[in-house]
Design a protein around this motif. Structure first.
Motif, mmCIF file in Angstrom:
data_model
loop_
_atom_site.group_PDB
_atom_site.id
_atom_site.type_symbol
_atom_site.label_atom_id
_atom_site.label_comp_id
_atom_site.label_asym_id
_atom_site.label_seq_id
_atom_site.Cartn_x
_atom_site.Cartn_y
_atom_site.Cartn_z
ATOM 1 N N GLY A 1 0.986 -1.232 -0.068
ATOM 2 C CA GLY A 1 0.016 -0.060 -0.145
ATOM 3 C C GLY A 1 0.918 1.123 -0.144
ATOM 4 O O GLY A 1 0.475 2.238 -0.730
ATOM 5 N N VAL A 2 1.972 1.117 0.758
ATOM 6 C CA VAL A 2 2.885 2.522 0.819
ATOM 7 C C VAL A 2 3.488 2.528 -0.642
ATOM 8 O O VAL A 2 3.465 3.691 -1.119
ATOM 9 C CB VAL A 2 3.789 2.280 1.986
ATOM 10 C CG1 VAL A 2 5.035 3.348 1.876
ATOM 11 C CG2 VAL A 2 3.244 2.223 3.161
ATOM 12 N N VAL A 3 3.907 1.633 -1.021
ATOM 13 C CA VAL A 3 4.709 1.892 -2.437
ATOM 14 C C VAL A 3 3.642 2.352 -3.376
ATOM 15 O O VAL A 3 3.947 3.226 -4.309
ATOM 16 C CB VAL A 3 5.054 0.229 -3.307
ATOM 17 C CG1 VAL A 3 5.475 0.431 -4.421
ATOM 18 C CG2 VAL A 3 6.424 -0.101 -2.192
ATOM 19 N N ILE A 4 2.234 1.803 -3.538
ATOM 20 C CA ILE A 4 1.287 2.340 -4.411
ATOM 21 C C ILE A 4 0.886 3.721 -4.222
ATOM 22 O O ILE A 4 0.675 4.791 -5.223
ATOM 23 C CB ILE A 4 0.016 1.493 -4.484
ATOM 24 C CG1 ILE A 4 0.363 -0.174 -5.069
ATOM 25 C CG2 ILE A 4 -1.146 2.121 -5.187
ATOM 26 C CD1 ILE A 4 -0.811 -0.929 -4.686
ATOM 27 N N VAL A 5 0.811 4.145 -2.878
ATOM 28 C CA VAL A 5 0.815 5.547 -2.592
ATOM 29 C C VAL A 5 1.728 6.288 -3.107
ATOM 30 O O VAL A 5 1.602 7.622 -3.573
ATOM 31 C CB VAL A 5 0.556 5.678 -0.810
ATOM 32 C CG1 VAL A 5 0.522 7.247 -0.538
ATOM 33 C CG2 VAL A 5 -0.668 5.210 -0.353
ATOM 34 N N LYS A 6 3.125 5.828 -2.904
ATOM 35 C CA LYS A 6 4.184 6.612 -3.371
ATOM 36 C C LYS A 6 4.116 7.020 -4.956
ATOM 37 O O LYS A 6 4.425 7.902 -5.474
ATOM 38 C CB LYS A 6 5.486 5.977 -3.142
ATOM 39 C CG LYS A 6 6.782 6.606 -3.914
ATOM 40 C CD LYS A 6 7.162 7.870 -3.135
ATOM 41 C CE LYS A 6 8.183 8.488 -3.866
ATOM 42 N NZ LYS A 6 8.227 8.564 -5.363
ATOM 43 N N LEU A 7 3.600 5.594 -5.580
ATOM 44 C CA LEU A 7 3.651 5.659 -7.180
ATOM 45 C C LEU A 7 2.471 6.746 -7.723
ATOM 46 O O LEU A 7 2.422 7.394 -8.574
ATOM 47 C CB LEU A 7 3.268 4.445 -7.671
ATOM 48 C CG LEU A 7 4.480 3.496 -7.707
ATOM 49 C CD1 LEU A 7 3.982 2.113 -8.083
ATOM 50 C CD2 LEU A 7 5.587 4.150 -8.250
ATOM 51 N N GLY A 8 1.402 6.950 -6.478
ATOM 52 C CA GLY A 8 0.452 7.812 -6.745
ATOM 53 C C GLY A 8 0.634 9.058 -6.364
ATOM 54 O O GLY A 8 -0.418 9.873 -6.617
ATOM 55 N N GLU A 9 1.573 9.629 -6.065
ATOM 56 C CA GLU A 9 2.079 11.048 -5.604
ATOM 57 C C GLU A 9 1.657 11.798 -6.846
ATOM 58 O O GLU A 9 2.117 11.612 -7.872
ATOM 59 C CB GLU A 9 3.309 11.086 -5.291
ATOM 60 C CG GLU A 9 3.483 10.920 -3.636
ATOM 61 C CD GLU A 9 2.886 11.721 -2.682
ATOM 62 O OE1 GLU A 9 3.429 12.693 -2.548
ATOM 63 O OE2 GLU A 9 1.698 11.413 -2.240
ATOM 64 N N PRO A 10 1.022 12.988 -6.646
ATOM 65 C CA PRO A 10 0.602 13.641 -7.755
ATOM 66 C C PRO A 10 1.779 14.581 -8.145
ATOM 67 O O PRO A 10 2.803 14.673 -7.704
ATOM 68 C CB PRO A 10 -0.495 14.807 -7.264
ATOM 69 C CG PRO A 10 -0.287 14.827 -5.861
ATOM 70 C CD PRO A 10 0.236 13.485 -5.756
ATOM 71 N N SER A 11 1.697 15.151 -9.670
ATOM 72 C CA SER A 11 3.146 15.595 -10.096
ATOM 73 C C SER A 11 2.924 17.156 -9.889
ATOM 74 O O SER A 11 1.811 17.680 -9.555
ATOM 75 C CB SER A 11 2.872 15.436 -11.682
ATOM 76 O OG SER A 11 1.747 16.073 -12.305
ATOM 77 N N PRO A 12 3.780 17.929 -9.879
ATOM 78 C CA PRO A 12 3.952 19.321 -9.578
ATOM 79 C C PRO A 12 2.966 20.058 -10.490
ATOM 80 O O PRO A 12 2.199 20.922 -10.165
ATOM 81 C CB PRO A 12 5.254 19.732 -9.581
ATOM 82 C CG PRO A 12 6.130 18.675 -9.453
ATOM 83 C CD PRO A 12 5.411 17.330 -10.093
ATOM 84 N N GLU A 13 2.805 19.780 -11.741
ATOM 85 C CA GLU A 13 1.970 20.263 -12.639
ATOM 86 C C GLU A 13 0.388 20.161 -12.369
ATOM 87 O O GLU A 13 -0.316 21.091 -12.757
ATOM 88 C CB GLU A 13 2.087 19.903 -14.123
ATOM 89 C CG GLU A 13 3.636 20.096 -14.666
ATOM 90 C CD GLU A 13 4.649 19.344 -14.102
ATOM 91 O OE1 GLU A 13 4.305 18.344 -13.405
ATOM 92 O OE2 GLU A 13 5.766 19.631 -14.311
#
Length: 336
Positions: free
Chosen positions: A305-317
């Motif tokens: 779950g933590v890995v998926i949250v990391k991958l789901g972090e929004p981009s700055p744009e």
């Protein structure tokens, strides 16, 4: 000062931030095993946690003074935030959690407190318009399911209405810790925030003990531990007190604040769920408590779950433009 992009403006340090956050989680995670030895020897939980916070505050006193380098106005300018950190993130979290476990099962109380990452996500969404991505939501769900399995709350756990309210208060305190730790516009070094907040928290817990809200009882007998379930060892009482104060509190809070500033409050709060895994590891190392297979599965789900949250972090744009700024590369304001 606008802070809408602060959670991701430090992405080049994300790798280092993850390592520091895991270090904080494992430092925090060892506290339960050390404290269990004290409690089994006759210490009340309130006495153990108050000693823990006082030792950490005193250890960080000189480093805090050195980190400030005479810039005492930083404490005055950030007095409100320091008060919120010390009284909510430290005192209230500890006090409310112990009030909760006094009337309900520990696993349920921990599960409610560890919903703090969800509160952080909702706060960032409502306050800053940072809507979670689909991956972030999926990761949060998997991590939550993993927590349910690890804390074993599905086998006849005892639930109490008042206890739920106390645990929710502890959750708010934990969420406050992540939100305040992520602030980079204060000019306060992580050491100064941790040291001043812990000192205020120690005073708050002591006050709660003096008025009878937090029962205080301790002993100076030797403390017994069962290393890896095979060797019984007795140590002087001050060994676990120093260990829990230095390693599981002073070091943990400094690493936690530093990593949250690198990763942002959302991601750091989910990485902090690794604390439960660390607690199981140190429970085996110091108390001989082996986790059940279903708890190991739960731990794996938390990590996924933590890995998926990391991958789901929004981009700055994808973030709304912060007020008063023209882009994410603007350096945070410093009061120095």
């Amino acid at each position: 000062m606008g802070r809408a992009a602060e959670d991701i403006s430090r992405r080049p340090r994300a790798g280092t931030g993850l390592l520091v956050a895991l270090g904080a989680a494992f430092s925090f995670g060892m506290s339960g095993a050390w404290a269990r030895g004290l409690i089994d020897a006759g210490w009340t939980p309130g006495a153990a946690v108050t000693a823990r916070i006082w030792v950490a505050a005193l250890i960080l006193l000189v480093p805090t003074i050195l980190a400030l380098r005479g810039r005492w106005r930083l404490l005055r300018c950030n007095a409100g935030m320091i008060a919120a950190y010390g009284l909510l993130a430290v005192t209230a979290t500890q006090l409310f959690y112990f009030q909760a476990v006094a009337v309900m099962d520990v696993g349920v109380a921990l599960l409610i407190e560890y919903t703090a990452p969800v509160a952080v996500v909702l706060w960032l969404w409502v306050r800053r318009g940072e809507r979670p991505t689909g991956r972030s939501i999926l990761g949060a769900v998997l991590a939550f399911v993993g927590l349910v399995l690890m804390l074993d709350v599905l086998t006849g756990a005892r639930v109490d209405g008042g206890g739920i309210l106390w645990a929710l208060g502890a959750m708010v305190g934990a969420a406050t810790y992540f939100v305040l730790s992520a602030r980079q516009d204060t000019g306060l070094p992580p050491l100064a925030l941790a040291g001043s907040g812990l000192l205020l928290g120690a005073l708050g817990l002591t006050t709660a003990g003096l008025v009878g809200v937090l029962p205080m009882r301790w002993t100076f007998d030797d403390i017994s531990y069962r290393l890896a379930g095979v060797a019984d060892v007795a140590v002087p009482w001050f060994v676990p007190v120093l260990a829990i104060g230095l390693l599981a509190t002073a070091l943990a809070y400094v690493l936690g604040i530093a990593s949250t500033r690198m990763l942002g409050s959302r991601l750091a709060s989910f990485v902090a769920l690794a604390e439960v895994i660390a607690a199981m590891l140190f429970g085996w190392l110091l108390l001989g408590q082996l986790p059940a297979p279903v708890q190991l599965v739960g731990g794996a789900l938390v990590l996924v779950g933590v890995v998926i949250v990391k991958l789901g972090e929004p981009s700055p744009e994808s973030l709304p433009a912060p007020e008063g700024r023209t882009g994410p590369d603007v350096e945070p304001a410093s009061a120095a």
